[in-house]
Write a protein that holds these residues in place. Structure first.
Motif, PDB file in Angstrom:
ATOM      1  N   ALA A 107      40.474  35.818  50.794  1.00 25.26           N
ATOM      2  CA  ALA A 107      39.822  34.876  49.114  1.00 25.26           C
ATOM      3  C   ALA A 107      39.306  35.661  48.476  1.00 25.26           C
ATOM      4  CB  ALA A 107      38.037  34.972  50.313  1.00 25.26           C
ATOM      5  N   ILE A 108      40.436  34.736  47.871  1.00 24.50           N
ATOM      6  CA  ILE A 108      39.582  35.064  46.114  1.00 24.50           C
ATOM      7  C   ILE A 108      37.887  35.116  45.165  1.00 24.50           C
ATOM      8  CG2 ILE A 108      41.714  35.755  45.555  1.00 24.50           C
ATOM      9  CD1 ILE A 108      42.225  33.445  44.190  1.00 24.50           C
ATOM     10  N   ASP A 109      38.018  35.630  44.273  1.00 21.45           N
ATOM     11  CA  ASP A 109      37.030  34.860  43.516  1.00 21.45           C
ATOM     12  C   ASP A 109      37.463  35.468  42.207  1.00 21.45           C
ATOM     13  OD1 ASP A 109      35.189  34.320  42.305  1.00 21.45           O
ATOM     14  OD2 ASP A 109      33.580  35.056  42.845  1.00 21.45           O
ATOM     15  N   ASP A 110      38.027  34.459  41.124  1.00 18.93           N
ATOM     16  CA  ASP A 110      38.652  35.387  39.885  1.00 18.93           C
ATOM     17  C   ASP A 110      37.421  34.618  38.816  1.00 18.93           C
ATOM     18  OD1 ASP A 110      39.437  32.466  39.240  1.00 18.93           O
ATOM     19  OD2 ASP A 110      41.035  33.420  38.713  1.00 18.93           O
ATOM     20  N   GLY A 111      36.143  33.936  39.043  1.00 16.16           N
ATOM     21  CA  GLY A 111      35.410  33.746  38.119  1.00 16.16           C
ATOM     22  C   GLY A 111      35.516  31.527  37.873  1.00 16.16           C
ATOM     23  N   LYS A 112      36.614  31.861  37.868  1.00 12.64           N
ATOM     24  CA  LYS A 112      36.875  30.438  38.083  1.00 12.64           C
ATOM     25  C   LYS A 112      37.159  29.717  39.273  1.00 12.64           C
ATOM     26  CE  LYS A 112      40.564  31.715  35.547  1.00 12.64           C
ATOM     27  NZ  LYS A 112      41.778  31.402  34.951  1.00 12.64           N
ATOM     28  N   VAL A 113      37.546  30.240  40.298  1.00 15.10           N
ATOM     29  CA  VAL A 113      37.859  29.175  41.586  1.00 15.10           C
ATOM     30  C   VAL A 113      37.560  30.275  42.227  1.00 15.10           C
ATOM     31  CG1 VAL A 113      39.905  28.699  42.631  1.00 15.10           C
ATOM     32  CG2 VAL A 113      40.288  28.130  40.086  1.00 15.10           C
ATOM     33  N   THR A 114      37.394  30.653  43.384  1.00  9.25           N
ATOM     34  CA  THR A 114      37.082  30.750  44.214  1.00  9.25           C
ATOM     35  C   THR A 114      37.674  30.060  45.711  1.00  9.25           C
ATOM     36  OG1 THR A 114      34.604  30.852  44.081  1.00  9.25           O
ATOM     37  CG2 THR A 114      35.558  31.180  45.977  1.00  9.25           C
ATOM     38  N   LEU A 115      38.481  30.391  46.276  1.00  8.10           N
ATOM     39  CA  LEU A 115      39.440  30.167  46.864  1.00  8.10           C
ATOM     40  C   LEU A 115      39.815  31.037  48.645  1.00  8.10           C
ATOM     41  CD1 LEU A 115      41.853  27.438  46.467  1.00  8.10           C
ATOM     42  CD2 LEU A 115      43.146  29.451  45.645  1.00  8.10           C
ATOM     43  N   TRP A 116      40.491  30.348  49.424  1.00 12.95           N
ATOM     44  CA  TRP A 116      40.980  30.858  50.534  1.00 12.95           C
ATOM     45  C   TRP A 116      42.013  30.498  51.314  1.00 12.95           C
ATOM     46  CZ3 TRP A 116      40.329  27.169  54.288  1.00 12.95           C
ATOM     47  CH2 TRP A 116      39.280  26.139  54.145  1.00 12.95           C
ATOM     48  N   GLU A 117      42.024  31.130  52.273  1.00 20.15           N
ATOM     49  CA  GLU A 117      44.143  30.357  52.613  1.00 20.15           C
ATOM     50  C   GLU A 117      44.650  31.321  51.452  1.00 20.15           C
ATOM     51  OE1 GLU A 117      45.937  29.685  55.562  1.00 20.15           O
ATOM     52  OE2 GLU A 117      43.323  29.227  56.374  1.00 20.15           O
ATOM     53  N   SER A 118      45.705  32.223  52.426  1.00 20.15           N
ATOM     54  CA  SER A 118      46.341  32.765  51.824  1.00 20.15           C
ATOM     55  C   SER A 118      47.989  32.347  51.308  1.00 20.15           C
ATOM     56  CB  SER A 118      48.216  33.918  52.223  1.00 20.15           C
ATOM     57  OG  SER A 118      48.520  33.312  53.391  1.00 20.15           O
ATOM     58  N   GLY A 119      48.096  31.539  51.753  1.00 15.00           N
ATOM     59  CA  GLY A 119      49.781  30.110  50.816  1.00 15.00           C
ATOM     60  C   GLY A 119      48.727  29.847  49.871  1.00 15.00           C
ATOM     61  N   ALA A 120      47.520  29.124  50.028  1.00 15.54           N
ATOM     62  CA  ALA A 120      46.693  29.109  48.045  1.00 15.54           C
ATOM     63  C   ALA A 120      46.348  29.262  47.273  1.00 15.54           C
ATOM     64  CB  ALA A 120      45.660  27.937  48.737  1.00 15.54           C
ATOM     65  N   ILE A 121      46.216  31.053  48.155  1.00 14.51           N
ATOM     66  CA  ILE A 121      46.521  31.857  47.355  1.00 14.51           C
ATOM     67  C   ILE A 121      47.107  32.353  46.146  1.00 14.51           C
ATOM     68  CG2 ILE A 121      45.095  34.482  46.417  1.00 14.51           C
ATOM     69  CD1 ILE A 121      42.937  34.312  49.089  1.00 14.51           C
ATOM     70  N   LEU A 122      48.617  32.586  46.826  1.00 20.10           N
ATOM     71  CA  LEU A 122      49.462  32.668  46.445  1.00 20.10           C
ATOM     72  C   LEU A 122      49.604  32.084  45.889  1.00 20.10           C
ATOM     73  CD1 LEU A 122      51.953  34.314  48.796  1.00 20.10           C
ATOM     74  CD2 LEU A 122      50.495  35.189  47.279  1.00 20.10           C
ATOM     75  N   LEU A 123      49.893  30.627  45.487  1.00 13.13           N
ATOM     76  CA  LEU A 123      50.331  29.557  44.123  1.00 13.13           C
ATOM     77  C   LEU A 123      49.817  29.499  43.523  1.00 13.13           C
ATOM     78  CD1 LEU A 123      51.263  26.409  46.799  1.00 13.13           C
ATOM     79  CD2 LEU A 123      52.626  28.096  45.818  1.00 13.13           C
ATOM     80  N   TYR A 124      48.103  29.640  43.609  1.00 13.08           N
ATOM     81  CA  TYR A 124      46.936  29.463  42.541  1.00 13.08           C
ATOM     82  C   TYR A 124      46.975  30.512  41.825  1.00 13.08           C
ATOM     83  CZ  TYR A 124      42.529  30.409  39.824  1.00 13.08           C
ATOM     84  OH  TYR A 124      41.714  30.834  38.922  1.00 13.08           O
ATOM     85  N   LEU A 125      47.492  31.960  42.688  1.00 20.90           N
ATOM     86  CA  LEU A 125      48.009  32.976  41.150  1.00 20.90           C
ATOM     87  C   LEU A 125      49.077  32.860  39.761  1.00 20.90           C
ATOM     88  CD1 LEU A 125      47.041  35.758  43.852  1.00 20.90           C
ATOM     89  CD2 LEU A 125      45.632  34.755  41.849  1.00 20.90           C
ATOM     90  N   ASP A 126      50.015  32.150  41.187  1.00 23.73           N
ATOM     91  CA  ASP A 126      51.249  31.899  40.725  1.00 23.73           C
ATOM     92  C   ASP A 126      50.999  31.216  39.126  1.00 23.73           C
ATOM     93  OD1 ASP A 126      54.721  32.678  40.222  1.00 23.73           O
ATOM     94  OD2 ASP A 126      54.374  30.390  40.946  1.00 23.73           O
ATOM     95  N   ARG A 127      50.307  29.948  39.406  1.00 23.42           N
ATOM     96  CA  ARG A 127      50.125  28.944  38.424  1.00 23.42           C
ATOM     97  C   ARG A 127      49.319  29.706  37.035  1.00 23.42           C
ATOM     98  NH1 ARG A 127      51.048  23.463  38.592  1.00 23.42           N
ATOM     99  NH2 ARG A 127      52.349  23.034  40.880  1.00 23.42           N
ATOM    100  N   ALA A 128      47.842  29.618  37.837  1.00 17.68           N
ATOM    101  CA  ALA A 128      46.891  30.388  36.828  1.00 17.68           C
ATOM    102  C   ALA A 128      47.489  32.052  36.578  1.00 17.68           C
ATOM    103  CB  ALA A 128      45.705  30.834  37.584  1.00 17.68           C
ATOM    104  N   TYR A 129      48.639  32.759  36.252  1.00 16.51           N
ATOM    105  CA  TYR A 129      48.845  34.284  35.450  1.00 16.51           C
ATOM    106  C   TYR A 129      50.363  34.176  35.537  1.00 16.51           C
ATOM    107  CZ  TYR A 129      44.105  34.526  36.525  1.00 16.51           C
ATOM    108  OH  TYR A 129      42.252  34.536  36.875  1.00 16.51           O
ATOM    109  N   GLY A 130      51.334  33.496  36.562  1.00 16.76           N
ATOM    110  CA  GLY A 130      52.321  34.049  37.132  1.00 16.76           C
ATOM    111  C   GLY A 130      53.816  33.814  35.560  1.00 16.76           C
ATOM    112  N   PRO A 131      54.697  33.205  35.630  1.00 17.62           N
ATOM    113  CA  PRO A 131      55.720  32.662  34.100  1.00 17.62           C
ATOM    114  C   PRO A 131      55.356  31.193  34.558  1.00 17.62           C
ATOM    115  CG  PRO A 131      56.914  33.953  36.785  1.00 17.62           C
ATOM    116  CD  PRO A 131      55.586  34.023  37.068  1.00 17.62           C
ATOM    117  N   GLU A 132      55.950  30.824  33.142  1.00 14.29           N
ATOM    118  CA  GLU A 132      56.366  29.580  32.613  1.00 14.29           C
ATOM    119  C   GLU A 132      56.853  29.025  34.006  1.00 14.29           C
ATOM    120  OE1 GLU A 132      54.353  27.837  30.443  1.00 14.29           O
ATOM    121  OE2 GLU A 132      53.375  29.054  30.427  1.00 14.29           O
TER     122      GLU A 132
END
Length: 187
Positions: free
Chosen positions: A58-83
């Motif tokens: 699970a992650i908490d980045d202050g904006k979003v709290t999220l669980w499930e590895s796939g959902a976390i990966l996709l969130y990180l990619d959209r929020a912090y990954g390349p365009e």
């Protein structure tokens, strides 16, 4: 700019290492909060407020709290990954879902493994025979999702992958990445 350091909740021998790998790839500062699942820390009320099922990662980045590895990966990619284009994002989503819904179920469930191994790894071997990474020549979130599960096969199931040389070469490329060595490879 992130005000609070992202927190990744995990435990040894869980899919938290997958999320950690992508955090390392993206060079996102994070705090790893290790839960002792044998002592039930994952079932405590404060963690169940993050994931009501008491599972990691699970992650908490202050904006979003999220669980499930796939959902976390996709969130990180959209929020912090390349365009990326919407088409490229859709392709990444396809591979992340493939990893969690098809590859993991086919290869990690005992009564399916023997039948599903060639059905899944032969096409994957063919796909990887003409490209370095799943979506082409550039490493990305799809590779973290699929690659991490491939690395678990010889570890958890003592699976011999020698019939799939392109998959083995792919795993070698992934295993040589510093972010892999700092996360999945460190376990």
């Amino acid at each position: 700019m992130m005000q609070n350091k992202l927190k990744l909740y995990g435990a040894p021998r869980t899919r938290a290492a997958i999320a950690q790998w992508y955090l390392e790839e993206l060079k996102i500062p994070y705090e790893y909060v290790q839960l002792d699942m044998k002592r039930g820390e994952n079932l405590a009320a404060d963690f169940r407020a993050i994931n009501p099922f008491g599972k990691v990662p699970a992650i908490d980045d202050g904006k979003v709290t999220l669980w499930e590895s796939g959902a976390i990966l996709l969130y990180l990619d959209r929020a912090y990954g390349p365009e990326k284009s919407e088409g490229d994002r859709a392709l990444d989503t396809q591979w992340v879902h493939f990893a969690n819904a098809t590859l993991a179920v086919g290869l990690f469930v005992d009564d399916r493994r023997e039948k599903e191994t060639p059905r899944l790894l032969e096409p994957l071997n063919q796909i990887l025979g003409d490209r370095n990474y799943l979506t082409g020549s550039v490493f990305g979130v799809a590779d973290v999702a699929v690659g991490s599960l491939l690395f678990y096969l010889p570890i958890f199931f003592k699976m011999d992958l020698s019939d799939y040389p392109a998959v083995q070469a792919y795993m070698k490329r992934l295993g040589d990445r510093p972010a892999f060595k700092a996360s999945v490879g460190a376990r």
